[in-house]
Design an enzyme around this catalytic site. Sequence first.
Site, PDB file in Angstrom:
ATOM      1  N   GLY A 136       4.575   0.140  -2.305  1.00  0.00           N
ATOM      2  CA  GLY A 136       4.854  -0.176  -3.751  1.00  0.00           C
ATOM      3  C   GLY A 136       6.398  -0.292  -4.032  1.00  0.00           C
ATOM      4  O   GLY A 136       6.844  -0.913  -4.792  1.00  0.00           O
ATOM      5  N   HIS A 186       0.796  -1.137  -0.066  1.00  0.00           N
ATOM      6  CA  HIS A 186       0.121   0.072   0.026  1.00  0.00           C
ATOM      7  C   HIS A 186       1.044   1.300  -0.066  1.00  0.00           C
ATOM      8  O   HIS A 186       1.760   1.241   0.823  1.00  0.00           O
ATOM      9  CB  HIS A 186      -0.962   0.057   1.297  1.00  0.00           C
ATOM     10  N   SER A 187       0.622   2.179  -0.998  1.00  0.00           N
ATOM     11  CA  SER A 187       1.400   3.711  -0.750  1.00  0.00           C
ATOM     12  C   SER A 187       2.802   3.465  -1.026  1.00  0.00           C
ATOM     13  O   SER A 187       3.416   2.905  -1.952  1.00  0.00           O
ATOM     14  CB  SER A 187       0.844   4.092   0.260  1.00  0.00           C
ATOM     15  N   TYR A 188       3.634   3.838   0.021  1.00  0.00           N
ATOM     16  CA  TYR A 188       5.025   3.531   0.100  1.00  0.00           C
ATOM     17  C   TYR A 188       5.417   2.078  -0.244  1.00  0.00           C
ATOM     18  O   TYR A 188       6.567   1.705  -0.759  1.00  0.00           O
ATOM     19  CB  TYR A 188       5.544   4.076   1.292  1.00  0.00           C
ATOM     20  N   HIS A 226      -7.458   7.420   0.392  1.00  0.00           N
ATOM     21  CA  HIS A 226      -6.209   6.459   0.186  1.00  0.00           C
ATOM     22  C   HIS A 226      -6.379   5.577   1.433  1.00  0.00           C
ATOM     23  O   HIS A 226      -5.680   4.568   1.529  1.00  0.00           O
ATOM     24  CB  HIS A 226      -5.058   7.609   0.464  1.00  0.00           C
TER      25      HIS A 226
END
Length: 220
Positions: free
Chosen positions: A80, A76-78, A203
Amino acid sequence: MTTFVFVAGGWHGGWYFQELASALHQQNHNAFPLTLTGVGDRAHLLAASTNLDTHIEDVINFLKTERLTDVVLCGHSYGGMVITGVADRFPECLSSLVYIDAYVPKDGDSCWSLANETYRQRFIEGASKNGYAVEPRPGADIRTTAHPLASFMQKIRLNHWLDERIRKHYIYLSGWKDTPFTATYEQLLSDPAWSVYALPSRHDIMSDAPDKLFEILLTI
C-alpha cells in the site's frame, strides 16, 4: 479486458500473486505480479540503500516500459505504501487502486509510523543480523526473503495524495489479532471516495481467501 498489476507485501515477491494472475488471465484480463528490488527472485539486489523510493520507481518503470494504461494497481500490506507513491507520481496510467489489507499513507507517513508495536519489534529484531535486511519470521513460506529495512523506515513524500480521478478500494481482513489496519478500515467506511470490503480472513489472503479476492477484483 482489465489490466491488473500486483505489488506484494513485505518479504514477498511476485510469486505471491502468481496463481491469482493466472486465474485472471483465464478470464481474458491482463495481470502482472511484480517483484520489488531486494526481495524474491531479486533478493541478490538487496542493499542498505534499497528504500521505498526504490520500490516506487520499480513499479513506475514497469508501467512505462510496458506502456500500460487504465491499470488497476493492487497492493497488499506494505504494498500500500508503494502503490500510493506510484499514484502520486504517475497517476495518468491508473484507473483504480486496490489496497488489500494495506497501509494507506499520507504525506510524511512511513510503514514504521503506521505499523503497530508487533511489527515494529519484528522490523528491529529481523534486522539484527546486518542492520539493513529484515529477515522473514520463523515458519514463513520458504519463498519469503529478507526485506530492506530502509523501505519500512522511509517517510513517503506526496504532492497530490490520491488523484480524485482514480477509483479507490480497500479490502479489510478481520481474521487476525495483530492487524494494524482496523482504524484505517473504520475511517474509510465513512469516506464516499472509497469502496470498502471486509473479509473474515487472516492477513495471508492468498492462503485464506483467494477466491473471495478474485471475486472482488472481477467486480472492480
